[in-house]
Design a protein around this motif. Structure first.
Motif, PDB file in Angstrom:
ATOM      1  N   LYS A   1       0.859  -1.194   0.000  1.00 39.18           N
ATOM      2  CA  LYS A   1       0.000   0.000   0.000  1.00 39.18           C
ATOM      3  C   LYS A   1       0.891   1.239   0.000  1.00 39.18           C
ATOM      4  O   LYS A   1       1.913   1.267   0.680  1.00 39.18           O
ATOM      5  N   ILE A   2       0.532   2.267  -0.766  1.00 39.68           N
ATOM      6  CA  ILE A   2       1.298   3.513  -0.702  1.00 39.68           C
ATOM      7  C   ILE A   2       0.411   4.644  -0.198  1.00 39.68           C
ATOM      8  O   ILE A   2      -0.809   4.621  -0.383  1.00 39.68           O
ATOM      9  N   ARG A   3       1.046   5.604   0.459  1.00 37.90           N
ATOM     10  CA  ARG A   3       0.367   6.800   0.954  1.00 37.90           C
ATOM     11  C   ARG A   3       1.252   7.997   0.680  1.00 37.90           C
ATOM     12  O   ARG A   3       2.421   8.014   1.066  1.00 37.90           O
ATOM     13  N   LEU A   4       0.693   8.984   0.035  1.00 34.29           N
ATOM     14  CA  LEU A   4       1.404  10.233  -0.208  1.00 34.29           C
ATOM     15  C   LEU A   4       0.947  11.243   0.832  1.00 34.29           C
ATOM     16  O   LEU A   4      -0.251  11.337   1.125  1.00 34.29           O
ATOM     17  N   ARG A   5       1.899  11.982   1.388  1.00 35.57           N
ATOM     18  CA  ARG A   5       1.607  12.988   2.406  1.00 35.57           C
ATOM     19  C   ARG A   5       2.476  14.216   2.176  1.00 35.57           C
ATOM     20  O   ARG A   5       3.606  14.109   1.715  1.00 35.57           O
ATOM     21  N   LYS A   6       1.940  15.374   2.552  1.00 35.87           N
ATOM     22  CA  LYS A   6       2.703  16.621   2.436  1.00 35.87           C
ATOM     23  C   LYS A   6       3.539  16.895   3.681  1.00 35.87           C
ATOM     24  O   LYS A   6       4.487  17.668   3.623  1.00 35.87           O
ATOM     25  N   LYS A   7       3.173  16.291   4.787  1.00 37.71           N
ATOM     26  CA  LYS A   7       3.932  16.483   6.025  1.00 37.71           C
ATOM     27  C   LYS A   7       3.510  15.425   7.025  1.00 37.71           C
ATOM     28  O   LYS A   7       2.572  14.677   6.784  1.00 37.71           O
ATOM     29  N   GLY A   8       4.210  15.380   8.144  1.00 33.93           N
ATOM     30  CA  GLY A   8       3.838  14.445   9.194  1.00 33.93           C
ATOM     31  C   GLY A   8       5.023  14.104  10.068  1.00 33.93           C
ATOM     32  O   GLY A   8       6.160  14.470   9.772  1.00 33.93           O
ATOM     33  N   SER A   9       4.733  13.396  11.122  1.00 32.56           N
ATOM     34  CA  SER A   9       5.787  12.997  12.057  1.00 32.56           C
ATOM     35  C   SER A   9       6.617  11.868  11.447  1.00 32.56           C
ATOM     36  O   SER A   9       6.284  11.337  10.392  1.00 32.56           O
ATOM     37  N   ALA A  10       7.647  11.491  12.159  1.00 33.28           N
ATOM     38  CA  ALA A  10       8.502  10.394  11.707  1.00 33.28           C
ATOM     39  C   ALA A  10       7.815   9.046  11.876  1.00 33.28           C
ATOM     40  O   ALA A  10       8.174   8.079  11.207  1.00 33.28           O
ATOM     41  N   GLY A  11       6.856   8.974  12.769  1.00 31.42           N
ATOM     42  CA  GLY A  11       6.151   7.718  12.988  1.00 31.42           C
ATOM     43  C   GLY A  11       7.079   6.581  13.381  1.00 31.42           C
ATOM     44  O   GLY A  11       6.833   5.436  13.036  1.00 31.42           O
ATOM     45  N   GLY A  12       8.163   6.908  14.060  1.00 24.71           N
ATOM     46  CA  GLY A  12       9.104   5.883  14.501  1.00 24.71           C
ATOM     47  C   GLY A  12      10.160   5.512  13.473  1.00 24.71           C
ATOM     48  O   GLY A  12      11.030   4.694  13.744  1.00 24.71           O
ATOM     49  N   HIS A  13      10.100   6.102  12.289  1.00 24.41           N
ATOM     50  CA  HIS A  13      11.066   5.781  11.230  1.00 24.41           C
ATOM     51  C   HIS A  13      12.329   6.619  11.429  1.00 24.41           C
ATOM     52  O   HIS A  13      12.293   7.847  11.349  1.00 24.41           O
TER      53      HIS A  13
END
Length: 185
Positions: free
Chosen positions: A99-111
């Motif tokens: 699955k892919i998700r494109l985002r303009k911003k966001g947290s690191a989410g643990g990455h």
């Protein structure tokens, strides 16, 4: 100028592992755009080409994943690239396989690669394509899972995700990222 960064770890040991999907997609884009990655600068390998009126750069940091910002930030500074002109492609445990998700911003989410980018860019506000690799089986350490190759049953999904991501990048060369998000999400 448009900068497309694929996150991964350098070296044969990490080729085609889950954590290196960003590198794999950069390679796919390079092939589709006939844009060889034949230059090296600022701890990264890259290629550049004018496509239409836009200069396009594909980049793979040669730092390890957790230090990706050390390669990307100096590159952006040197070439005067804004955050709006950047897309980062990386693996995401929180999305189902393929699955892919494109985002303009966001947290690191643990990455950790994204944590490094956020730290070096000083913002969470940059375009990204998250590529789902799913979660490890119960009890399997995350580090082993992300550094392992795909299971046979995952290959078709990941190939489809890589192709869709490459098409999203091609679309971004002509359209605003928000429009590309609306098409590919």
């Amino acid at each position: 100028m448009k900068l497309v960064v694929g996150l991964g770890n350098p070296g044969k040991k990490y080729e085609h592992t889950r954590h290196n999907i960003g590198f794999d997609i950069i390679d796919r884009c390079a092939q589709k755009l006939d844009l060889p990655l034949d230059k090296q600068k600022f701890k990264a390998i890259y290629g550049e080409k004018r496509i239409g009126s836009e200069k396009v750069v594909l980049l793979k940091p040669l730092t390890y994943m957790n230090l990706s910002g050390e390669a990307v930030r100096p590159f952006m500074d040197y070439f005067n690239i804004s955050n709006d002109e950047l897309v980062v492609i990386y693996d995401d445990l929180d999305l189902p396989v393929g699955k892919i998700r494109l985002r303009k911003k966001g947290s690191a989410g643990g990455h950790n690669g994204i944590k490094s980018l956020i730290a070096h860019l000083g913002t969470e506000d940059f375009n990204r394509i998250r590529v789902g690799i799913g979660r490890p089986a119960h009890g399997e350490p995350v580090v082993h899972y992300v550094l392992d190759t795909y299971r046979k049953e995952e290959l078709a999904f990941m190939n489809e995700a890589a192709e869709k991501s490459a098409k999203a990048i091609e679309a971004w060369l002509e359209k605003p990222f928000l429009e590309v998000m609306n098409t590919f999400n």
